[in-house]
Design an enzyme around this catalytic site. Structure first.
Site, PDB file in Angstrom:
ATOM      1  N   TYR A  40       0.826  -1.212   0.000  1.00 22.89           N
ATOM      2  CA  TYR A  40       0.000   0.000   0.000  1.00 22.89           C
ATOM      3  C   TYR A  40       0.862   1.265   0.000  1.00 22.89           C
ATOM      4  O   TYR A  40       0.359   2.352  -0.292  1.00 22.89           O
ATOM      5  CB  TYR A  40      -0.919   0.047   1.220  1.00 22.89           C
ATOM      6  CG  TYR A  40      -1.920  -1.071   1.341  1.00 22.89           C
ATOM      7  CD1 TYR A  40      -2.137  -1.983   0.301  1.00 22.89           C
ATOM      8  CD2 TYR A  40      -2.645  -1.242   2.508  1.00 22.89           C
ATOM      9  CE1 TYR A  40      -3.046  -3.021   0.438  1.00 22.89           C
ATOM     10  CE2 TYR A  40      -3.564  -2.266   2.650  1.00 22.89           C
ATOM     11  CZ  TYR A  40      -3.758  -3.153   1.612  1.00 22.89           C
ATOM     12  OH  TYR A  40      -4.664  -4.181   1.753  1.00 22.89           O
ATOM     13  N   HIS A  98       0.536 -11.704   2.209  1.00 20.38           N
ATOM     14  CA  HIS A  98      -0.519 -10.958   1.527  1.00 20.38           C
ATOM     15  C   HIS A  98      -1.254 -11.786   0.465  1.00 20.38           C
ATOM     16  O   HIS A  98      -2.488 -11.761   0.369  1.00 20.38           O
ATOM     17  CB  HIS A  98       0.052  -9.686   0.899  1.00 20.38           C
ATOM     18  CG  HIS A  98      -0.954  -8.609   0.688  1.00 20.38           C
ATOM     19  ND1 HIS A  98      -0.619  -7.273   0.667  1.00 20.38           N
ATOM     20  CD2 HIS A  98      -2.290  -8.649   0.498  1.00 20.38           C
ATOM     21  CE1 HIS A  98      -1.721  -6.557   0.467  1.00 20.38           C
ATOM     22  NE2 HIS A  98      -2.741  -7.369   0.360  1.00 20.38           N
TER      23      HIS A  98
END
Length: 268
Positions: A40, A98
């Site tokens: 991110y 992730h």
């Protein structure tokens, strides 16, 4: 903090000042669960917001996730140190893989054991996975044991309820964290959800969050607007009767919004 608040604050797609402002607003309004990730590129802003809030670090449940290009043992360990530096903390409460790899360029055993090594070093209180299928969760359990895997963070919302995977995780005492709870807003205009929300004098978003919470899921909506953040947190005081929960259950239609080209072969 040893338990995870069922309602968290997500930071996907939030950058720079917007990420800082969103996290700070959420913390000021009472949120104590913040979710970020290396990819991110906002871990510094999240750390800055936590520091600016003045809230004790021990009172915040903080999650980050290791990206796929850092799965080799040494890279993964270094990436966690890098994340902690950006987050300005000595540990995260939850560290996730992730996405699973589609190939075996780094074996799952290598990156999961590295994840466990991070936990054993005290850099992460809990570890888990994200976007893992039933087969991949099974493999992870074989590597780490069931008790080591805190959560599987996957897409869950009224239009994609992922029931087989959810039930599988629950059978193995693995918490389900549902991301994209509003399916990029698609479920917020659904006639059934709008009608249920109106009946109970809540917003459609609140109706969805209550549905998620009453099903026992953690969820991590993001918002940059104070009024929405306040409404999300206010949903914790709201409830839905069983007939309305069942009506939302019937909306499942396998509508998946997170479909990158590196996705695993999803459970159907």
């Amino acid at each position: 903090m040893t338990t995870i608040p069922l309602l968290g604050t997500g930071t996907f797609r939030l950058k720079d000042q917007q990420a800082f402002d969103s996290v700070l607003m959420a913390l000021q309004q009472g949120s104590r669960h913040i979710d970020t990730a290396q990819i991110y590129a906002n871990e510094k802003q999240v750390g800055d917001a936590i520091k600016a809030s003045g809230i004790a670090r021990a009172d915040i449940f903080l999650t980050t996730k290791v990206w796929t290009d850092r799965f080799a043992h040494d890279k993964l360990i270094q990436s966690v140190h890098d994340s902690l530096a950006l987050l300005q903390t000595d540990y995260v409460d939850l560290l996730l893989i992730h996405w699973p790899l589609r190939d075996d360029s780094v074996p799952m055993r290598e990156y999961l054991l590295a994840l466990k090594e991070v936990q054993d070093a005290g850099l992460a209180k809990h570890i888990g996975v994200s976007n893992f299928t039933m087969a991949q969760v099974t493999q992870a359990i074989e590597i780490l044991g069931t008790d080591a895997i805190f959560t599987n963070q996957v897409e869950v919302h009224p239009y994609l309820q992922n029931n087989r995977l959810v039930e599988f995780c629950q059978q193995h005492n693995i918490m389900v964290t549902g991301y994209m709870p509003f399916a990029y807003g698609a479920v917020l205009t659904d006639d059934t959800i709008v009608a249920i929300a109106k009946k109970h004098q809540m917003t459609p978003a609140q109706a969805v969050l209550v549905w998620m919470r009453q099903k026992g899921y953690v969820t991590i909506p993001s918002s940059t607007k104070l009024v929405n953040i306040q409404a999300n947190i206010a949903s914790l005081a709201l409830s839905l009767p069983s007939e309305d929960m069942a009506a939302i259950d019937r909306l499942d239609r396998n509508h998946r919004v997170a479909t990158p080209d590196f996705s695993p072969d999803w459970d159907q």
